[in-house]
Scaffold this motif. Structure first.
Motif, PDB file in Angstrom:
ATOM      1  N   LEU A   1      -4.638   5.080  -6.204  1.00 51.24           N
ATOM      2  CA  LEU A   1      -3.835   3.827  -6.591  1.00 51.24           C
ATOM      3  C   LEU A   1      -4.010   2.730  -5.588  1.00 51.24           C
ATOM      4  N   ASN A   2      -3.753   3.407  -4.206  1.00 51.61           N
ATOM      5  CA  ASN A   2      -3.856   2.598  -3.302  1.00 51.61           C
ATOM      6  C   ASN A   2      -5.173   1.602  -3.078  1.00 51.61           C
ATOM      7  N   ILE A   3      -6.295   2.317  -3.494  1.00 54.28           N
ATOM      8  CA  ILE A   3      -7.563   1.550  -3.519  1.00 54.28           C
ATOM      9  C   ILE A   3      -7.363   0.463  -4.604  1.00 54.28           C
ATOM     10  N   ILE A   4      -6.982   0.748  -5.992  1.00 51.52           N
ATOM     11  CA  ILE A   4      -6.732  -0.083  -6.856  1.00 51.52           C
ATOM     12  C   ILE A   4      -5.903  -1.276  -6.303  1.00 51.52           C
ATOM     13  N   ARG A   5      -4.852  -1.118  -5.722  1.00 51.55           N
ATOM     14  CA  ARG A   5      -3.866  -1.849  -5.159  1.00 51.55           C
ATOM     15  C   ARG A   5      -4.608  -3.018  -4.093  1.00 51.55           C
ATOM     16  N   SER A   6      -5.351  -2.285  -3.157  1.00 56.31           N
ATOM     17  CA  SER A   6      -6.135  -3.166  -2.321  1.00 56.31           C
ATOM     18  C   SER A   6      -7.299  -4.088  -2.959  1.00 56.31           C
ATOM     19  N   ILE A   7      -7.819  -3.669  -3.943  1.00 54.02           N
ATOM     20  CA  ILE A   7      -8.839  -4.405  -4.607  1.00 54.02           C
ATOM     21  C   ILE A   7      -7.844  -5.569  -5.404  1.00 54.02           C
ATOM     22  N   PHE A   8      -6.698  -5.197  -5.892  1.00 51.64           N
ATOM     23  CA  PHE A   8      -6.119  -6.537  -6.590  1.00 51.64           C
ATOM     24  C   PHE A   8      -5.551  -7.488  -5.641  1.00 51.64           C
ATOM     25  N   LYS A   9      -5.192  -6.772  -4.465  1.00 50.44           N
ATOM     26  CA  LYS A   9      -4.707  -7.692  -3.484  1.00 50.44           C
ATOM     27  C   LYS A   9      -5.594  -8.830  -2.853  1.00 50.44           C
ATOM     28  N   LYS A  10      -6.974  -8.143  -2.729  1.00 52.67           N
ATOM     29  CA  LYS A  10      -7.902  -9.003  -2.294  1.00 52.67           C
ATOM     30  C   LYS A  10      -8.458 -10.083  -3.364  1.00 52.67           C
ATOM     31  N   ILE A  11      -8.047  -9.940  -4.675  1.00 49.88           N
ATOM     32  CA  ILE A  11      -8.547 -10.780  -5.578  1.00 49.88           C
ATOM     33  C   ILE A  11      -7.174 -11.699  -5.797  1.00 49.88           C
ATOM     34  N   GLY A  12      -5.867 -11.648  -5.232  1.00 51.28           N
ATOM     35  CA  GLY A  12      -4.854 -12.253  -5.316  1.00 51.28           C
ATOM     36  C   GLY A  12      -4.012 -11.961  -6.350  1.00 51.28           C
TER      37      GLY A  12
ATOM     38  N   LEU B   1      -4.318   2.661 -17.009  1.00 53.84           N
ATOM     39  CA  LEU B   1      -3.070   2.996 -17.497  1.00 53.84           C
ATOM     40  C   LEU B   1      -2.418   4.411 -16.953  1.00 53.84           C
ATOM     41  N   PHE B   2      -3.473   5.236 -17.032  1.00 47.96           N
ATOM     42  CA  PHE B   2      -3.228   6.486 -16.728  1.00 47.96           C
ATOM     43  C   PHE B   2      -2.736   6.643 -15.063  1.00 47.96           C
ATOM     44  N   LEU B   3      -3.422   5.836 -14.250  1.00 46.45           N
ATOM     45  CA  LEU B   3      -3.364   5.722 -12.837  1.00 46.45           C
ATOM     46  C   LEU B   3      -1.979   5.117 -12.444  1.00 46.45           C
ATOM     47  N   ILE B   4      -1.797   4.088 -13.268  1.00 42.67           N
ATOM     48  CA  ILE B   4      -0.784   3.259 -13.167  1.00 42.67           C
ATOM     49  C   ILE B   4       0.597   3.713 -13.377  1.00 42.67           C
ATOM     50  N   LEU B   5       0.588   4.330 -14.404  1.00 41.79           N
ATOM     51  CA  LEU B   5       1.836   4.665 -15.138  1.00 41.79           C
ATOM     52  C   LEU B   5       2.261   6.243 -14.802  1.00 41.79           C
ATOM     53  N   GLY B   6       1.232   6.921 -14.678  1.00 42.47           N
ATOM     54  CA  GLY B   6       1.281   8.458 -14.222  1.00 42.47           C
ATOM     55  C   GLY B   6       1.527   8.526 -12.694  1.00 42.47           C
ATOM     56  N   LYS B   7       0.462   7.753 -12.184  1.00 42.51           N
ATOM     57  CA  LYS B   7       0.502   7.989 -10.417  1.00 42.51           C
ATOM     58  C   LYS B   7       0.129   9.403 -10.059  1.00 42.51           C
ATOM     59  N   PRO B   8      -1.048   9.853 -10.621  1.00 41.65           N
ATOM     60  CA  PRO B   8      -1.612  11.146 -10.549  1.00 41.65           C
ATOM     61  C   PRO B   8      -2.337  11.212  -9.046  1.00 41.65           C
ATOM     62  N   SER B   9      -2.815   9.976  -8.551  1.00 42.25           N
ATOM     63  CA  SER B   9      -3.394  10.035  -7.107  1.00 42.25           C
ATOM     64  C   SER B   9      -2.914   8.921  -6.400  1.00 42.25           C
ATOM     65  N   LYS B  10      -2.281   9.088  -5.475  1.00 47.31           N
ATOM     66  CA  LYS B  10      -1.837   7.846  -4.495  1.00 47.31           C
ATOM     67  C   LYS B  10      -2.856   7.164  -3.853  1.00 47.31           C
ATOM     68  N   GLU B  11      -4.083   8.049  -3.382  1.00 46.96           N
ATOM     69  CA  GLU B  11      -5.255   7.448  -2.715  1.00 46.96           C
ATOM     70  C   GLU B  11      -5.908   6.533  -3.672  1.00 46.96           C
TER      71      GLU B  11
END
Length: 495
Positions: free
Chosen positions: A480-491, A468-478
């Motif tokens: 956050l992008n890794i989390i997005r890529s993981i979520f994208k791969k699992i649909g 939640l800290f990473l998603i809501l606060g967005k302290p790190s774009k890098e």
């Protein structure tokens, strides 16, 4: 910096497989099949080998990382050839000195850990083998390949060591055989690493006088002399406490200390991988005078390492009572809980100050870093001599925390003055404040009778909080992008 974070992240994931094996080894297998004295014996032999390995290496590892990106392929081939000769000669000199001063060496552990004297020969062999492996690793890292050496060192090595412990448990190996087998493990690692290096690098069995003259070997070996002092100082900070504990208190105390140390060391794994890929990048950026990019990467590395380090630190410390409950003979090692906290904080200090040391080393001010590290090494030795007899293993931990903080503070001030760089951002303090916040919340909940269920619940709650800290606060774009890529791969999408 994005490619740095991605490569480092996935290398970290691979390494944490090794960490899982390492935890099985350190927390379950070794306490079950080894006595504390036997664990202390093993750890002290390995620590002594690690402490002295930089001497025959002569700063060559850092030299490869610094000069490979600047040299032609032919120059690098000459550099590796000459470096290998230097390594072999210095290894022979070190062995000769050990034989000459053997009575003095045997007297060092004679009071509290005399059994170590029987393994002087093994320590010397491991110094040579670990040095060989480090040289081959450095070639791969200089070629910007950190995945293979990370897998070999962090995963394969841990697997083979754990397998050897199991063989002791099955009564196939005795403890003496297990210790000797460590040299065979490193020989296997050397062979495997050499195979991968040979696919990317052309080794020369001889070089002509013209090749030597055309190379920049003089500049390289001048730098290597400074890097040698740097390597000795750095390793002294990491290893000297374990050696001093065995000398002043005994092998059982070192077993308790090193078991706790292992739990804390994993906090810094993300930093290790970021540094491996960042060093050659910083070298190229300095060569191209891209100072703004170095500064930007400096800040990004700091917040990413702080977030990852804080998450791992909290994941460990909130579960410490469970870990020691699961550990066979855990009551013998439980006195090391405070060590995990102290050394864990030392590792976080190292991470939040980011790549300050690498910036100094890869710049024209590298001699300053040598002075700082040499001073740090001396400070560490003096503090351990002063604090261990008085405060035991906690004295060694506080010595490490104090030296890490002062060392990083001095490097930060130097980089700030010379380059006007700072690793801190608006998210540094909020991320740091997450640590006491989560510790306070954790203290309000009692531990369940089943340690496995309790670990699952606490770890899940912590992960959700950081997510939640990473998603809501967005302290790190890098990240956050890794989390997005993981979520994208699992649909899953929408972040």
């Amino acid at each position: 910096m994005g490619i740095v974070i991605r490569q480092s992240f996935w290398s970290s994931i691979a390494a944490y497989i090794g960490v899982g094996i390492g935890y099985l080894n350190v927390v379950i297998l070794m306490p079950k099949y080894f006595t504390p004295e036997e664990i202390g014996l093993y750890r002290t032999i390995m620590s002594t080998a690690a402490l002295l390995a930089p001497i025959p290496l002569f700063g060559l590892k850092s030299s490869f990382l610094r000069f490979f990106a600047r040299n032609t392929e032919k120059q690098n081939e000459t550099l590796v050839f000459l470096g290998s000769i230097v390594f072999g000669l210095l290894s022979a000199v070190l062995i000769g000195l050990a034989v000459l001063f053997k009575p003095m060496l045997l007297n060092f552990y004679s009071e509290k850990a005399a059994i170590l004297n029987e393994y002087l020969w093994l320590t010397l062999l491991l110094i040579f083998l670990t040095g060989c492996h480090s040289l081959l690793e450095a070639i791969l890292q200089a070629k910007k390949d950190i995945a293979i050496p990370s897998f070999i060192r962090e995963t394969l090595l841990k697997f083979m060591q754990a397998s050897a412990v199991v063989l002791v448990g099955l009564a196939i190996f005795k403890v003496h055989t297990f210790l000797v087998f460590q040299s065979a493990i490193y020989l296997i690692l050397i062979i495997i690493t050499f195979y991968f290096v040979s696919r990317k690098f052309n080794f020369q069995l001889s070089v002509s006088r013209e090749q030597i003259q055309e190379s920049n070997y003089k500049e390289v070996f001048v730098y290597a002399r400074y890097a040698l002092l740097s390597g000795l100082g750095t390793v002294a900070v990491i290893q000297i406490d374990q050696i001093m504990i065995s000398r002043y208190i005994g092998l059982e105390a070192n077993a308790i200390y090193t078991t706790a140390i292992f739990m804390a060391v994993v906090i810094e794994l993300p930093r290790k991988f970021i540094m491996q890929i960042t060093q050659p990048v910083i070298t190229e950026d300095f060569k191209a005078n891209r100072l703004d990019k170095i500064h930007d990467d400096y800040k990004k590395a700091s917040i990413n390492m702080l977030i990852l380090g804080s998450y791992i630190f909290l994941g460990i410390v909130v579960n410490l009572p469970n870990i020691y409950t699961i550990m066979p003979n855990g009551d013998l090692y439980r006195s090391g809980i405070s060590i995990v906290y102290i050394i864990g904080l030392a590792k976080l200090v190292n991470m939040v100050f980011s790549t300050n040391g690498e910036i100094i080393v890869m710049s024209n001010y590298y001699r300053v870093n040598i002075f700082l590290i040499a001073s740090l090494g001396l400070m560490t030795i003096m503090l351990n001599i002063l604090l261990i007899p008085r405060y035991g293993i906690e004295g060694a931990a506080y010595a490490s925390l104090l030296t890490f903080f002062l060392f990083n503070l001095f490097k930060f001030l130097f980089v700030k003055i010379k380059f006007s760089f700072s690793p801190f951002s608006k998210w540094t303090i909020p991320t740091i404040l997450l640590i006491p916040l989560f510790l306070f919340i954790n203290s309000k909940f009692s531990y369940a009778e089943n340690p496995w269920i309790d670990i699952l619940v606490r770890s899940s709650a912590l992960s959700i909080g950081f997510f939640l800290f990473l998603i809501l606060g967005k302290p790190s774009k890098e990240l956050l992008n890794i989390i997005r890529s993981i979520f994208k791969k699992i649909g899953l999408t929408g972040l």
